[in-house]
Write a protein that holds these residues in place. Sequence first.
Motif, mmCIF file in Angstrom:
data_model
loop_
_atom_site.group_PDB
_atom_site.id
_atom_site.type_symbol
_atom_site.label_atom_id
_atom_site.label_comp_id
_atom_site.label_asym_id
_atom_site.label_seq_id
_atom_site.Cartn_x
_atom_site.Cartn_y
_atom_site.Cartn_z
ATOM 1 N N ASN A 89 0.829 -1.213 0.000
ATOM 2 C CA ASN A 89 0.000 0.000 0.000
ATOM 3 C C ASN A 89 0.858 1.255 0.000
ATOM 4 O OD1 ASN A 89 -2.455 -1.400 0.048
ATOM 5 N ND2 ASN A 89 -2.411 -1.570 2.287
ATOM 6 N N ASP A 244 -5.965 0.368 7.207
ATOM 7 C CA ASP A 244 -4.669 0.152 6.562
ATOM 8 C C ASP A 244 -4.405 1.189 5.479
ATOM 9 O OD1 ASP A 244 -4.392 -2.014 8.197
ATOM 10 O OD2 ASP A 244 -4.967 -3.487 6.689
ATOM 11 N N TYR A 247 -2.857 4.545 6.829
ATOM 12 C CA TYR A 247 -1.574 4.567 7.533
ATOM 13 C C TYR A 247 -0.618 5.552 6.864
ATOM 14 C CZ TYR A 247 -2.574 0.410 10.359
ATOM 15 O OH TYR A 247 -3.093 -0.481 11.248
ATOM 16 N N GLY A 252 3.209 2.389 8.173
ATOM 17 C CA GLY A 252 3.242 1.369 7.137
ATOM 18 C C GLY A 252 4.490 0.511 7.198
ATOM 19 N N SER A 255 4.334 -2.897 8.930
ATOM 20 C CA SER A 255 3.729 -4.067 8.290
ATOM 21 C C SER A 255 4.775 -5.062 7.797
ATOM 22 C CB SER A 255 2.852 -3.621 7.115
ATOM 23 O OG SER A 255 3.627 -2.978 6.116
#
Length: 300
Positions: A89, A244, A247, A252, A255
């Motif tokens: 992402n 999510d 973020y 991030g 993750s």
Amino acid sequence: MTTTTVTPATGPAEQADAPRGTARRGRRGAGNALASHGVLIVASLIALFPIAWLVFLSLGPDKDDYLHPGEIWGKMTFDNYSFVLQNTNFWEWLKSSLIVSLGTTVIGVMVAATTGYAVSRMRFPGYRKLMWVLLLTQMFPIAVLIVPMYQILSELQLIDSYLGLVLVYCSTAVPYCAWLLKGYFDTIPFEIDEAGRVDGLSPFGTFFRLILPLARPGLAVAGFYSFITAFGEVAFASTFMLSDTKYTFAVGLQSFVSEHDAQRNLMAATAVLIAIPVSGFFYLVQKNLVTGLTAGGTKG
């Protein structure tokens, strides 16, 4: 009657000392310049080494390459960057980080500028105490502030929203920037305000049309501080942002770390990509940073 001025004769020894003294001063100046350049080169290498090491680790294809970095030379690749850009992402994190950082910069600098200008120019009851109260808010650690801020944002229905996170960051950026800009406004002559009033400008007109253009270096420093504060913060963002897709970069990155695994090669590649927006923002304001940092402390 005439007066004759006699110029003392310069002996051979004195004539010889002049070039020797000049040469000695020249050697001393060259030595000082060489030493200062050497110190600057060493300091630059120390500052650049962590960045170069991060870029180097980001080119390793395996997550454990940081344990044996010498093996990276034979298998360098940009696959980590491709994976981060295409399979994470990353772009959502970029959008969230820019929205929050730029929002904090605009709102924070605006509030700090008006606060600093009011305290610098106006003498209202409690104007000194106001600045000390702002300074007092910086004494509380983040762990103490998270719970009451979460309750406030929850009642305002601002949990998991960009506006809520921007307001939280402004509570950190505004006090420091207000002190910074107050010191900078003190260096601007009060006669400029009086000239604006003579020309028929209102207090707001004087502030926006005369004072703010002169305070551009100070505003650049305040904007850079606000941007960096919001861009790299982790604790508030990980607590108040639940989706999510909302973020920021700093959250991030988490993750890539799980309970039993850590993809450090992907973390390194993402960290390099994160540095690009910050470097671009720094490039835009760097001309005014040195002037703004020094001028704000020349007058109390």
